[in-house]
Design a protein around this motif. Structure first.
Motif, PDB file in Angstrom:
ATOM      1  N   SER A  97      38.346  -0.055 -20.517  1.00  0.00           N
ATOM      2  CA  SER A  97      37.080  -0.206 -19.788  1.00  0.00           C
ATOM      3  C   SER A  97      36.731   1.047 -18.998  1.00  0.00           C
ATOM      4  O   SER A  97      35.547   1.306 -18.740  1.00  0.00           O
ATOM      5  N   PHE A  98      37.726   1.858 -18.607  1.00  0.00           N
ATOM      6  CA  PHE A  98      37.446   3.079 -17.849  1.00  0.00           C
ATOM      7  C   PHE A  98      36.596   4.065 -18.644  1.00  0.00           C
ATOM      8  O   PHE A  98      35.991   4.971 -18.064  1.00  0.00           O
ATOM      9  N   ASP A  99      36.560   3.910 -19.965  1.00  0.00           N
ATOM     10  CA  ASP A  99      35.713   4.768 -20.795  1.00  0.00           C
ATOM     11  C   ASP A  99      34.278   4.267 -20.871  1.00  0.00           C
ATOM     12  O   ASP A  99      33.433   4.912 -21.507  1.00  0.00           O
ATOM     13  N   HIS A 100      34.017   3.148 -20.206  1.00  0.00           N
ATOM     14  CA  HIS A 100      32.677   2.550 -20.264  1.00  0.00           C
ATOM     15  C   HIS A 100      32.248   2.144 -18.852  1.00  0.00           C
ATOM     16  O   HIS A 100      32.175   0.949 -18.539  1.00  0.00           O
ATOM     17  N   PRO A 101      31.946   3.125 -17.985  1.00  0.00           N
ATOM     18  CA  PRO A 101      31.620   2.828 -16.577  1.00  0.00           C
ATOM     19  C   PRO A 101      30.360   1.974 -16.459  1.00  0.00           C
ATOM     20  O   PRO A 101      29.459   2.032 -17.306  1.00  0.00           O
ATOM     21  N   PHE A 143      29.127   8.198 -16.753  1.00  0.00           N
ATOM     22  CA  PHE A 143      28.601   8.167 -15.395  1.00  0.00           C
ATOM     23  C   PHE A 143      28.332   6.738 -14.969  1.00  0.00           C
ATOM     24  O   PHE A 143      28.372   5.810 -15.779  1.00  0.00           O
ATOM     25  N   LEU A 144      28.067   6.562 -13.672  1.00  0.00           N
ATOM     26  CA  LEU A 144      27.762   5.237 -13.146  1.00  0.00           C
ATOM     27  C   LEU A 144      26.271   4.965 -13.281  1.00  0.00           C
ATOM     28  O   LEU A 144      25.441   5.863 -13.125  1.00  0.00           O
ATOM     29  N   ARG A 145      25.942   3.705 -13.542  1.00  0.00           N
ATOM     30  CA  ARG A 145      24.543   3.284 -13.658  1.00  0.00           C
ATOM     31  C   ARG A 145      24.344   2.040 -12.806  1.00  0.00           C
ATOM     32  O   ARG A 145      25.124   1.098 -12.870  1.00  0.00           O
ATOM     33  N   SER A 146      23.316   2.046 -11.976  1.00  0.00           N
ATOM     34  CA  SER A 146      23.067   0.914 -11.080  1.00  0.00           C
ATOM     35  C   SER A 146      22.612  -0.317 -11.852  1.00  0.00           C
ATOM     36  O   SER A 146      22.132  -0.230 -12.985  1.00  0.00           O
ATOM     37  N   TRP A 147      22.785  -1.466 -11.204  1.00  0.00           N
ATOM     38  CA  TRP A 147      22.194  -2.702 -11.712  1.00  0.00           C
ATOM     39  C   TRP A 147      20.679  -2.653 -11.481  1.00  0.00           C
ATOM     40  O   TRP A 147      20.175  -1.888 -10.658  1.00  0.00           O
ATOM     41  N   LYS A 148      19.971  -3.495 -12.202  1.00  0.00           N
ATOM     42  CA  LYS A 148      18.517  -3.561 -12.038  1.00  0.00           C
ATOM     43  C   LYS A 148      18.160  -4.097 -10.658  1.00  0.00           C
ATOM     44  O   LYS A 148      17.266  -3.583  -9.978  1.00  0.00           O
ATOM     45  N   GLY A 205      19.748  -0.448 -14.370  1.00  0.00           N
ATOM     46  CA  GLY A 205      18.805  -0.110 -13.322  1.00  0.00           C
ATOM     47  C   GLY A 205      18.269   1.307 -13.449  1.00  0.00           C
ATOM     48  O   GLY A 205      18.469   1.985 -14.456  1.00  0.00           O
ATOM     49  N   ASP A 206      17.599   1.777 -12.395  1.00  0.00           N
ATOM     50  CA  ASP A 206      16.908   3.064 -12.431  1.00  0.00           C
ATOM     51  C   ASP A 206      17.779   4.235 -11.996  1.00  0.00           C
ATOM     52  O   ASP A 206      17.404   5.393 -12.205  1.00  0.00           O
ATOM     53  N   TYR A 207      18.926   3.965 -11.364  1.00  0.00           N
ATOM     54  CA  TYR A 207      19.701   5.040 -10.752  1.00  0.00           C
ATOM     55  C   TYR A 207      20.987   5.322 -11.523  1.00  0.00           C
ATOM     56  O   TYR A 207      21.651   4.410 -12.015  1.00  0.00           O
ATOM     57  N   ALA A 208      21.324   6.612 -11.596  1.00  0.00           N
ATOM     58  CA  ALA A 208      22.557   7.048 -12.255  1.00  0.00           C
ATOM     59  C   ALA A 208      23.271   8.047 -11.361  1.00  0.00           C
ATOM     60  O   ALA A 208      22.634   8.895 -10.721  1.00  0.00           O
TER      61      ALA A 208
END
Length: 337
Positions: A50-54, A75-80, A88-91
């Motif tokens: 799972s660490f390969d799929h942030p 990279f990290l991606r925010s929830w909607k 979501g819109d933020y990375a």
């Protein structure tokens, strides 16, 4: 591996096929969920992890990675929303242009940047210095650029989350109270917003005048500046003269946006300054790292964007040397470079 519902339909799949007959699914102590061959715990042999799929959370030993060979960017991606785990819109990702740093993007627009890595911490995150419970690491080589953290005491737990509003939150687990306590967050004030004071403007959250034009500069739009709209930033008061220009040293600075900066890891600061002075298009320079007395060279051309100066008590940032016309330094020019 696949998860199926009560009717046998595939609900989720790792999209990994393997010839290993006996496969184990295991949740490791660090939070990494892995598929591995039975009786083989070598991380190099993981079939999937799972660490390969942030998602929206960075855990200890988990890496944000820009693979320079394959082009893979983790990279990290925010929830909607706080209740909706859709994208979501933020990375929160590594920007590998120029002088690498971590950046929060709102879609394709920079929302906040951590400042470049100075060997100890990111120059725009002074809170990292006082954290004695974890170690931060940025690695850069010909294969990849990666950022991670680890806990110095394995009985302590922390996680970094980008929420649906684009706020980076570091949490630590309080065992006695059984809850996640917010340890720090970014952006924390208006000076953390990207480019708050415009080109060549310097932000300081403490004084009544948040944005400032330093010696040798004046507001580009004085009327808007007086109305507390500093977005146009500052312009030079006098025309530069390459041969006589001096360099004004600033302490405790979050270094400017660095995607187009020139970086040399071997050059010392003295040589860096000499080269910058002779290059009429070079407007500022700094050490790449502040460890062991300082090393490496970073030079900027064009506008300096998203600068911030911290108070001595905040213990943030590092030294930055900015080109200024000698005539603007006047009788004090002897004190400058």
């Amino acid at each position: 591996m696949a998860l199926v519902n009560q009717t046998g339909s595939v609900f989720w799949s790792s999209n990994k096929s393997t010839t290993v007959v006996n496969t184990v699914a295991q949740l490791l102590d660090n939070g990494n969920f892995v598929l591995r061959p039975e009786n083989d715990e070598n991380p190099e042999k993981y079939i999937w992890q799972s660490f390969d799929h942030p998602t929206d959370t960075l855990l200890p030993e988990m890496k944000l990675v820009w693979d320079l060979k394959s082009g893979i960017n983790r990279f990290l991606r925010s929830w909607k929303t706080n209740d909706d785990p859709a994208t979501g819109d933020y990375a929160y990702k590594l920007d590998n242009r120029g002088f690498p740093e971590l950046v929060i993007f709102n879609n394709e627009t920079i929302h906040w940047r951590a400042g470049p890595w100075n060997g100890k911490r990111f120059s725009g995150v002074p809170q990292m210095k006082g954290v004695g419970i974890m170690r931060f690491e940025l690695q850069e080589n010909s294969d990849e650029i990666s950022y991670s953290f680890e806990m110095l005491n394995t009985s302590l737990y922390s996680r970094l989350v980008i929420n649906s509003s684009g706020i980076m939150q570091r949490f630590v687990w309080v065992e006695g109270a059984k809850f996640w306590n917010q340890y720090w967050y970014f952006p924390g004030d208006k000076c953390d917003n990207f480019g708050e004071c415009g080109p060549f403007g310097i932000c300081n959250a403490n004084p009544a005048q948040m944005c400032n034009c330093t010696i040798g500069f004046r507001p580009k739009n004085q009327q808007a500046w007086d109305l507390r709209d500093p977005s146009d930033g500052c312009v030079r008061s006098s025309k530069l003269d390459c041969g006589s220009d001096r360099f004004l040293p600033f302490k405790n600075m979050k270094l400017p946006e660095s995607s187009k900066a020139f970086v040399d890891q071997t050059m010392n600061l003295s040589v860096c300054g000499e080269i910058c002075k002779k290059n009429c298009s070079c407007v500022a320079y700094a050490n790449m790292k502040i460890t062991q007395g300082g090393s490496g060279c970073v030079m900027w051309g064009g506008d300096l964007i998203d600068m911030r100066q911290y108070d001595d008590s905040e213990d943030g940032g590092q030294d930055l040397h900015v080109r200024v016309a000698a005539s603007d330094l006047g009788m004090f020019s002897i004190a400058y470079e």
